[in-house]
Every structure is written in structure tokens, then in C-alpha cells.
Design a protein around this motif. Structure first.
Motif, PDB file in Angstrom:
ATOM      1  N   SER A 196       6.041   2.831 -11.241  1.00 40.16           N
ATOM      2  CA  SER A 196       6.091   3.742 -10.113  1.00 40.16           C
ATOM      3  C   SER A 196       5.138   3.281  -9.016  1.00 40.16           C
ATOM      4  CB  SER A 196       5.707   5.161 -10.566  1.00 40.16           C
ATOM      5  OG  SER A 196       4.410   5.155 -11.120  1.00 40.16           O
ATOM      6  N   CYS A 197       5.460   3.591  -7.767  1.00 43.70           N
ATOM      7  CA  CYS A 197       4.700   3.082  -6.638  1.00 43.70           C
ATOM      8  C   CYS A 197       3.480   3.924  -6.363  1.00 43.70           C
ATOM      9  CB  CYS A 197       5.581   3.055  -5.397  1.00 43.70           C
ATOM     10  SG  CYS A 197       6.923   1.880  -5.536  1.00 43.70           S
ATOM     11  N   SER A 198       2.465   3.298  -5.820  1.00 41.66           N
ATOM     12  CA  SER A 198       1.246   3.994  -5.425  1.00 41.66           C
ATOM     13  C   SER A 198       0.638   3.272  -4.247  1.00 41.66           C
ATOM     14  CB  SER A 198       0.253   4.048  -6.588  1.00 41.66           C
ATOM     15  OG  SER A 198      -1.005   4.508  -6.136  1.00 41.66           O
ATOM     16  N   SER A 199       0.240   4.003  -3.220  1.00 40.69           N
ATOM     17  CA  SER A 199      -0.360   3.368  -2.048  1.00 40.69           C
ATOM     18  C   SER A 199      -1.841   3.118  -2.238  1.00 40.69           C
ATOM     19  CB  SER A 199      -0.148   4.259  -0.821  1.00 40.69           C
ATOM     20  OG  SER A 199      -0.763   5.508  -1.024  1.00 40.69           O
ATOM     21  N   SER A 200      -2.401   3.553  -3.392  1.00 40.72           N
ATOM     22  CA  SER A 200      -3.833   3.401  -3.627  1.00 40.72           C
ATOM     23  C   SER A 200      -4.173   2.164  -4.423  1.00 40.72           C
ATOM     24  CB  SER A 200      -4.362   4.634  -4.377  1.00 40.72           C
ATOM     25  OG  SER A 200      -3.717   4.734  -5.636  1.00 40.72           O
ATOM     26  N   ALA A 201      -3.189   1.244  -4.577  1.00 41.58           N
ATOM     27  CA  ALA A 201      -3.429   0.029  -5.363  1.00 41.58           C
ATOM     28  C   ALA A 201      -4.535  -0.795  -4.726  1.00 41.58           C
ATOM     29  CB  ALA A 201      -2.154  -0.805  -5.452  1.00 41.58           C
ATOM     30  N   SER A 202      -5.549  -1.108  -5.518  1.00 45.91           N
ATOM     31  CA  SER A 202      -6.674  -1.895  -5.023  1.00 45.91           C
ATOM     32  C   SER A 202      -6.306  -3.365  -4.951  1.00 45.91           C
ATOM     33  CB  SER A 202      -7.877  -1.708  -5.957  1.00 45.91           C
ATOM     34  OG  SER A 202      -8.894  -2.630  -5.650  1.00 45.91           O
ATOM     35  N   SER A 216      -1.147  -4.430   1.970  1.00 46.23           N
ATOM     36  CA  SER A 216      -1.587  -3.574   0.871  1.00 46.23           C
ATOM     37  C   SER A 216      -0.528  -2.530   0.579  1.00 46.23           C
ATOM     38  CB  SER A 216      -2.914  -2.891   1.234  1.00 46.23           C
ATOM     39  OG  SER A 216      -2.747  -2.089   2.390  1.00 46.23           O
ATOM     40  N   GLY A 217      -0.653  -1.880  -0.580  1.00 47.80           N
ATOM     41  CA  GLY A 217       0.280  -0.836  -0.968  1.00 47.80           C
ATOM     42  C   GLY A 217       1.262  -1.241  -2.039  1.00 47.80           C
ATOM     43  N   VAL A 218       1.255  -2.503  -2.467  1.00 47.43           N
ATOM     44  CA  VAL A 218       2.148  -2.964  -3.534  1.00 47.43           C
ATOM     45  C   VAL A 218       1.716  -2.311  -4.847  1.00 47.43           C
ATOM     46  CG1 VAL A 218       2.929  -4.984  -4.834  1.00 47.43           C
ATOM     47  CG2 VAL A 218       2.601  -5.132  -2.354  1.00 47.43           C
ATOM     48  N   HIS A 233      10.622  -0.929  -1.278  1.00 44.35           N
ATOM     49  CA  HIS A 233      10.440  -0.874   0.175  1.00 44.35           C
ATOM     50  C   HIS A 233       9.001  -0.466   0.447  1.00 44.35           C
ATOM     51  CE1 HIS A 233      10.996   1.457   4.176  1.00 44.35           C
ATOM     52  NE2 HIS A 233      10.687   0.186   4.432  1.00 44.35           N
ATOM     53  N   LEU A 234       8.260  -1.346   1.099  1.00 44.33           N
ATOM     54  CA  LEU A 234       6.895  -1.070   1.537  1.00 44.33           C
ATOM     55  C   LEU A 234       6.948  -0.800   3.036  1.00 44.33           C
ATOM     56  CD1 LEU A 234       3.806  -1.097   0.823  1.00 44.33           C
ATOM     57  CD2 LEU A 234       3.835  -3.527   1.478  1.00 44.33           C
ATOM     58  N   ASP A 235       6.766   0.467   3.434  1.00 43.93           N
ATOM     59  CA  ASP A 235       6.941   0.794   4.855  1.00 43.93           C
ATOM     60  C   ASP A 235       5.716   0.387   5.664  1.00 43.93           C
ATOM     61  OD1 ASP A 235       5.003   2.812   4.660  1.00 43.93           O
ATOM     62  OD2 ASP A 235       6.475   4.410   4.420  1.00 43.93           O
ATOM     63  N   SER A 236       5.794   0.571   6.972  1.00 42.25           N
ATOM     64  CA  SER A 236       4.729   0.135   7.869  1.00 42.25           C
ATOM     65  C   SER A 236       3.448   0.937   7.713  1.00 42.25           C
ATOM     66  CB  SER A 236       5.221   0.210   9.322  1.00 42.25           C
ATOM     67  OG  SER A 236       5.682   1.515   9.627  1.00 42.25           O
ATOM     68  N   GLN A 237       3.529   2.077   7.006  1.00 41.63           N
ATOM     69  CA  GLN A 237       2.342   2.886   6.757  1.00 41.63           C
ATOM     70  C   GLN A 237       1.677   2.555   5.424  1.00 41.63           C
ATOM     71  OE1 GLN A 237       1.481   4.852   9.343  1.00 41.63           O
ATOM     72  NE2 GLN A 237       3.339   3.999  10.287  1.00 41.63           N
ATOM     73  N   GLY A 238       2.248   1.605   4.688  1.00 40.24           N
ATOM     74  CA  GLY A 238       1.666   1.217   3.406  1.00 40.24           C
ATOM     75  C   GLY A 238       2.183   2.016   2.231  1.00 40.24           C
TER      76      GLY A 238
END
Length: 613
Positions: free
Chosen positions: A71-77, A120-122, A166-171
Motif C-alpha cells: 500500500s502507498c504512503s507519502s511518508s516514506a523516508s 519522494s513519496g514512493v 501513480h505518484l502525483d505532483s504533490q507526492g
């Protein structure tokens, strides 16, 4: 034109216009990523709509461990380092052909400002690959290879767990495909409305027939465009088995053009998105292999070849939808060399006792290539067996085959059941039957060719192949010791039981003998016994033909110790054996000097065996 150049560990991105170097960026100097990926499993080099930014894939700089998840998470370090700074800690990579490449990142080179950014965001423990810009400049679409619980080899394997993201422009990152599948080759229509991609199953056959999925960018819904073909009729479309070209859409946003295996051939097809009809647009009367290189508006650029004809470049203009059949082609170049060779395609039925009860009615394919004969002399026959096993010999130009035929050998290339281009049933029929069904298929094809062509000498037959082809070549000289006069095997599987703990694709070691695989799989006596039972080493004591082994010391797919196992078994019995050890090569033995050395040694080995005979 854009190209990446590496000189002495310095990676430069160059932009050329009309033959002149317009810009050069030293990517190494920015120190934000490692080596740039070049293999098709990862590679991308995509212009943004404004043509000021370039998207590419590179190795992530050293990082710390994180939790896994699809599952996706935008908090990936992105600030991680394996082992907390201890250089001796083992770092996984993607196996054969990917040594030192562990985790990838999405990179953007800004050609106007002269900088490089890592997006970032992957999701955690996902390696992005095959990326392209999303419609309306809203981020990036990419394939993500799952890294956990551990990595399996990617090369030649279309059954690896992955997702379409899909990684959008907002991460923010969103999973677009289903979970628990293998996906690849996202291709966006010119208007940005439709996204198509290939999908297959995880584990099981390492290569397979794919379905083609269609994602509607406006409604966010996925539909099936082309299903897996289970059992094609002879001569009909047999399914999709290989990557889609980077540019495969017609300008009307309605049709997808691609090449794919079909029996002993590789053909060119058009799939209409609305009607879901697949149309053959290539012609096998002159060329047996059609490879689509590029689609630009309605212009198709194709490479065509045959076993007796080196590649030609052809151009064709795609007619309006519905008028594709019988389209005309223009040849751009004619090779300077011509060869006095002939070839024919064979379809062979297994003997009744060799039928697979679960998948009956399948046939064996083969291609026979030889000099045009003008007398009654008989030709020695080289039986050439492809690796994989889920691969294909198509009727294309093969320099080694042409060279052997020019030297006076006939060459029989066998597509045993399990080869691509014959439907998914053919592929599944080999699961659990390696070392038996494939061996019988090759021998059946040889007997058929001898019966059909009186110019072949049944007393002078040799076997050669690499990887699984080497596995079969060694099986043949062990199971039919009086039939074959010599054998040449490149990085062959010799003992599947001892290979299970050393191969980068341990899952295939189980699947090939019909056992289910899971990441927590542990070998059992029963499993190891079955693997040994299906291996050539079982028949080593019966081998009398001279055997030439060619091994790559850096092979991570089939350990070179496999070949050493057969070498010692034959050496101890006084059987003729020679081993060539290539220190700098991996599984493919692909360096130019290695290929030349292998071919020369094979020819000398066969000639010596025939002289003794």
C-alpha cells in the motif's frame, strides 16, 4: 536525441540536436543517486511535455531498513542506510545481470536549471521502474517491483510481484493495478486518456502469456483489453509474450501495435481498443520474424529477418481502423551479404505415449536451416535447443546458426512444448514435466526431421544449448548415448537439487518440478529427490559422447558449480570432457570475445568428434 555516457565512473547525460551536442550534465557531481539503470526491466528516459525535464531511473544512495508493504504512503523516508553504516552487512540486489543494483529511485534532470531531483513519496520497499510522465503534468506513472520479504532475480522473469503506481505532483502515491499480480510496460495513449499495461501471474512459469489491461484515466476504471490465450489454433494469434514497444499507439488513440511470438514465427499485430479485434499485419512469405521498433503517428518502423536473411529495415503506414489487413511495406536497406541457405518450419506431433493427459493435442515446433544442397551428400545435424525453458526460437537471423550452416552443418532449432508462442496451455504443460516431456519432444523433432529430409545424416548428430537448453543437451547424450556423437552446453543445469540453494530464482527450481513456492519455503527430502530425479546428473554414467562445457564464473542464475559437477562425474569415468571457464562472464556469456571463443571451440569440438567417429 538523449544518451547516457559513463566514463571512469562519471555518468553524463547528453542532449544532442541535429548531430551537435547541445547540453551535458554530470549526474555524478550532484551526488543524489547511484548508477543509472539500463536494463529493460527498469529503464526509462522520458521527456516532459515542456521538454525541459528528463525522467530516469537510478540506484538509490545507501539507506536504512524500513517496514515493507504494497500500500502507498507519502511518508516514506529516503534517508536510510543498510546495516546502520556497517559496510560488511549483506545488501540484496536483483540477481543475475543486476549485481550491485538493490533499490531504485525516480530521478528528474532539469535541463533549464541544471539540477537533478529524486522524487519522494514512493512506497516503502518498492523499486520504481519503467516510468513515464502522467497526463496533464500530474506526476509520474511507474511500475514498482516489490523488494520484500527478499528479492528474486528479475532478468528473463515476467512473474515477479509488482504494481502499477501513480505518484502525483504533490507526492501522493496510488496503486492503480490489482495486488498479487505481475505488471509491466505501461503505455499511455497520445491523448492521455488510456493507459495500457501487461499483466501476468506471480510465481509458476518464469515467462508466460500476458493479458493486456486498459486503465481509463478519467473514470479510474480498469478493464480487460486482451485476455491470456490458452490454446490458439494453428496459424492464429497466440497471445502476448514480450514487452510492448516504448511507442506502440496509433495517433487515433484507438489501436495498439506490437510484435509477439506465434509458433515458429514472430509477427506484427494491431489490436483495436474498441472492437478488441487483433489483426495480423506481417507477412511470413519472405521474413519469419517481424520486430516492431517504433510507432510515430501512423508510421511503423520494423526490423525483418529470416534464418537466411540478415535484418532489413522496413517502413509502413498504418491505414485507418479496419483497413490494416494487407498493408504495404517499403524496404529501407538491403544487407550487403547474402547467404546460400534454406530453411523450413516444422510442426511435429508427439507420439501417443508422449502426450500430456492434462494438455493433450499440443504440437512441437522446429526450424531446419542448412545450405542449399545440389548433390546427394548427407549433412551432419546440430540439434540446437533454446534455454528458458519458456522462450522461443523464431524464424529470425541468428549469426551462429548461419555460420554453422555455412560450414556444412544442418541446424535443427526445436520449440518443445513449453516454448512461448503456442498459448498458455503449452507453457503450463511443461510445469512438473521437465527432464521428461521436453527431452522426448526434442528427440521426437529430431526423428521427424531425419524422416522428412534425406539429406540429414542420422549417424552424425550433435546437441548444443545453453541454460535449460544445456540441461536438455546433457539429458539427450545421457538418455540416448548411442544416438548423439557430441555435446556442447553453456552454463547448463546439471543437478536441480544442488542448484536450489544457489540460484537467484529459487522459486523456479520448485515450480519447474510441479511444486508450489512460497517465500518461506524450505527444502524437503521429497522435493530434493524429485529435483534430482529430473536432472541430467542421473544419466551421467551413460554419457559416452564428448562433452564441451562453457561456464561463466559470475553466473548467478545457474551456478558454475553445476557444470563442475558434471565435469567431475565424467572425468572420474574417463569420458571425453572439456571445460571452458570465463572469469568475467555471467549467465549469458554475452561478451563479444566470449561469444567468439565459444563458437570457435564448439565448431572444433564437433569437427573432432566427427573425425573420430
Amino acid at each position: 536525441m538523449v544518451r547516457l555516457v559513463m566514463v571512469r565512473a562519471v555518468i553524463k547525460l547528453q542532449v544532442w540536436t541535429n548531430g551537435s551536442l547541445e547540453m551535458s550534465l554530470d549526474l555524478t557531481a550532484y551526488n543524489v543517486h547511484g548508477s543509472v539503470y539500463e536494463d529493460p526491466a527498469f529503464v526509462c528516459l522520458a521527456w516532459s511535455a515542456c521538454e525541459r525535464r528528463l525522467l530516469f531511473i537510478a540506484e538509490k544512495l545507501p539507506v536504512k531498513s524500513e517496514l515493507s508493504g504494497l500500500s502507498c504512503s507519502s511518508s516514506a523516508s529516503t534517508n536510510r542506510y543498510p546495516g546502520g553504516g556497517d559496510r560488511s552487512v549483506y545488501v540484496e540486489d536483483w540477481g543475475e545481470g543486476f549485481t550491485g543494483q538493490s533499490s531504485s529511485v525516480l530521478c528528474v534532470a532539469d535541463l533549464k536549471k541544471g539540477g537533478v531531483t529524486v522524487l519522494s513519496g514512493v512506497p516503502l520497499h518498492v523499486s520504481p521502474a519503467q516510468a513515464l510522465w502522467a497526463p496533464n503534468d500530474d506526476g509520474v506513472i511507474f511500475i514498482g517491483w516489490l523488494e520484500e520479504p527478499f528479492r528474486l532475480g528479475l532478468k528473463f522473469c515476467s512473474n515477479r510481484r509488482s504494481g502499477l503506481f501513480h505518484l502525483d505532483s504533490q507526492g501522493n502515491c496510488e496503486l492503480l493495478s490489482a495486488e498479487g499480480v505481475s505488471v509491466s510496460c505501461p503505455r499511455l495513449s497520445p491523448d492521455g486518456h488510456w493507459l495500457v499495461y501487461l499483466q501476468g501471474r506471480v510465481f509458476g512459469p518464469h515467462n508466460q502469456c500476458h493479458s493486456l489491461q486498459q486503465y481509463d484515466w478519467e473514470t479510474k476504471k480498469t478493464s480487460l483489453l486482451q485476455d491470456v490465450v490458452k490454446r490458439p489454433k494453428l496459424g492464429e494469434f497466440a497471445g502476448i509474450y514480450e514487452s510492448l514497444p516504448a511507442h506502440c499507439w496509433s495517433s487515433d488513440n484507438q489501436r495498439i501495435i506490437f510484435s509477439s511470438a506465434r509458433g515458429n514465427f514472430k509477427d506484427l499485430f494491431v489490436l483495436d481498443r474498441r472492437s478488441k479485434r487483433v489483426t495480423l499485419i506481417s507477412d511470413n512469405s519472405e521474413f519469419g520474424c517481424w520486430k516492431l521498433l517504433l510507432v510515430h503517428n501512423e508510421l511503423l518502423v520494423v526490423s525483418c529477418s529470416a534464418p537466411n536473411r540478415p535484418p532489413h529495415m522496413k517502413l509502413g503506414f498504418l491505414p485507418p481502423a479496419g483497413g490494416e489487413f494487407g498493408m504495404s511495406w517499403v524496404t529501407l536497406n538491403h544487407p550487403l551479404l547474402t547467404f546460400d541457405l534454406e530453411w523450413k518450419s516444422l510442426e511435429v506431433n508427439p507420439a501417443p505415449q508422449e502426450e500430456n493427459p492434462q494438455f493433450s493435442g499440443l504440437y512441437i515446433g522446429a526450424l531446419l536451416v542448412k545450405q542449399v544442397t545440389r548433390d546427394s551428400r548427407r549433412l551432419p545435424l546440430v540439434v540446437f535447443i533454446h534455454g528458458g525453458p519458456h522462450a522461443q526460437f523464431c524464424a529470425e537471423w541468428n549469426p551462429s546458426v548461419a555460420a554453422l550452416a555455412s560450414l556444412g552443418y544442418a541446424v535443427l532449432m526445436v520449440n518443445y512444448r513449453g516454448s512461448t508462442g503456442y498459448g498458455q496451455d503449452g507453457i503450463l504443460s511443461l510445469i512438473g514435466n521437465i527432464g521428461y516431456q521436453d527431452v522426448k519432444d526434442v528427440q521426437r523433432a529430431v526423428l521427424y526431421a531425419l524422416q522428412e529430409d534425406p539429406t540429414l545424416d542420422p549417424e552424425r548428430i550433435m546437441a548444443m544449448g545453453g541454460s535449460h537448453g544445456g540441461f536438455l543437451a546433457c539429458h539427450l547424450v545421457g538418455q540416448y548415448p548411442d544416438f548423439y556423437k557430441a555435446c556442447a552446453a553453456r552454463n547448463p543445469v546439471i543437478n536441480a537439487a544442488t542448484l536450489v540453494g544457489t540460484s537467484d530464482i529459487v522459486d523456479w527450481r520448485y515450480s519447474s518440478v510441479g511444486l508450489d513456492y512460497s517465500f518461506d519455503q524450505l527444502p524437503t527430502p521429497e522435493a530434493l529427490s524429485l529435483m534430482l530425479e529430473r536432472s541430467p546428473i542421473k544419466h551421467a554414467a551413460q554419457i559416452r559422447a564428448p562433452v564441451l562445457l562453457m561456464l561463466g564464473a559470475k553466473d548467478r542464475r545457474v551456478s558454475p558449480h553445476q557444470g563442475l559437477e558434471l565435469y567431475r562425474a565424467l572425468k572420474s569415468r574417463g569420458s571425453p570432457i572439456r571445460l571452458l571457464w570465463y572469469v568475467e562472464d555471467g549467465h549469458s556469456l554475452g561478451r563479444v570475445e566470449t561469444q567468439a571463443d565459444c563458437f570457435t571451440n564448439i565448431v572444433v569440438w564437433f569437427q573432432q568428434a566427427l573425425l573420430k567417429h
